[in-house]
Motif scaffolding. Structure first.
Motif, PDB file in Angstrom:
ATOM      1  N   LEU A   1       8.039   3.715 -30.761  1.00 21.81           N
ATOM      2  CA  LEU A   1       9.278   3.067 -31.179  1.00 21.81           C
ATOM      3  C   LEU A   1      10.420   3.532 -30.285  1.00 21.81           C
ATOM      4  CD1 LEU A   1       8.698   3.695 -34.967  1.00 21.81           C
ATOM      5  CD2 LEU A   1       8.327   1.563 -33.751  1.00 21.81           C
TER       6      LEU A   1
ATOM      7  N   SER B   1      16.256   0.936 -31.504  1.00 18.05           N
ATOM      8  CA  SER B   1      15.599  -0.018 -32.403  1.00 18.05           C
ATOM      9  C   SER B   1      15.253   0.647 -33.736  1.00 18.05           C
ATOM     10  CB  SER B   1      14.323  -0.573 -31.765  1.00 18.05           C
ATOM     11  OG  SER B   1      14.628  -1.293 -30.602  1.00 18.05           O
ATOM     12  N   LEU B   2      14.868   1.897 -33.663  1.00 18.31           N
ATOM     13  CA  LEU B   2      14.544   2.662 -34.863  1.00 18.31           C
ATOM     14  C   LEU B   2      15.761   2.766 -35.788  1.00 18.31           C
ATOM     15  CD1 LEU B   2      11.992   4.091 -35.826  1.00 18.31           C
ATOM     16  CD2 LEU B   2      12.781   6.142 -34.671  1.00 18.31           C
TER      17      LEU B   2
ATOM     18  N   SER C   1      15.924  -0.447 -37.678  1.00 21.98           N
ATOM     19  CA  SER C   1      14.879  -0.449 -38.710  1.00 21.98           C
ATOM     20  C   SER C   1      15.281   0.427 -39.889  1.00 21.98           C
ATOM     21  CB  SER C   1      13.547   0.043 -38.133  1.00 21.98           C
ATOM     22  OG  SER C   1      13.061  -0.857 -37.172  1.00 21.98           O
TER      23      SER C   1
ATOM     24  N   GLY D   1      15.605  -0.957 -43.534  1.00 20.94           N
ATOM     25  CA  GLY D   1      14.733  -0.326 -44.527  1.00 20.94           C
ATOM     26  C   GLY D   1      15.506   0.276 -45.678  1.00 20.94           C
TER      27      GLY D   1
ATOM     28  N   THR E   1      18.036  -8.030 -38.430  1.00 15.90           N
ATOM     29  CA  THR E   1      19.157  -7.196 -38.009  1.00 15.90           C
ATOM     30  C   THR E   1      19.431  -7.494 -36.537  1.00 15.90           C
ATOM     31  OG1 THR E   1      18.328  -5.532 -39.548  1.00 15.90           O
ATOM     32  CG2 THR E   1      20.036  -4.833 -38.025  1.00 15.90           C
TER      33      THR E   1
END
Length: 136
Positions: free
Chosen positions: A36, A40-41, A44, A48, A72
């Motif tokens: 990852l 970008s994480l 997420s 999340g 997103t």
């Protein structure tokens, strides 16, 4: 409360990180990898965090939703250090009996009250939310 994670270099451009539950995942800086990417994480984590709030509220409010997804979309600055300066979070709800008013309330509660990651993003980015209903 203090959170502690460990992130270990695997060599090259790869790291393995634990989360607070002890699970591990790989972080890399390559498009074609199975790891990852750090920024970008972050997106997420935002989706999340809010998604878990909304899922919990759907259950508590006894709402009928077949499924939902969160898109997103973030704008990255051109100058270094590159960072997100504007983020749009789109909540898509699917179902044949969607209570739009109560689902909007669930999203608002997450965005305004419960989601700490959303609050963190507000410190550095212009945040926008959209709620889209897909009736069957």
């Amino acid at each position: 409360m203090t959170n502690h994670i460990t992130t270990k270099w695997l060599g090259g451009m790869a790291f393995e990180s634990t989360n607070t539950s002890g699970n591990t995942f790989k972080i890399e800086d390559k498009e074609e990898s199975d790891g990852l990417r750090p920024k970008s994480l972050m997106l997420s984590a935002l989706a999340g965090c809010s998604g878990l709030d909304v899922a919990s509220l759907i259950k508590k409010m006894k709402l009928e939703v077949d499924t939902f997804k969160i898109d997103t979309i973030a704008n990255m600055t051109e100058e270094h250090p590159k960072h997100y300066d504007a983020v749009v979070v789109e909540y898509h709800f699917y179902g044949s009996n969607l209570n739009e008013e109560r689902l909007q309330r669930a999203v608002n509660l997450s965005v305004d009250k419960y989601c700490g990651v959303f609050e963190m993003f507000r410190q550095f980015a212009k945040m926008e939310t959209k709620v889209i209903f897909h009736h069957k």
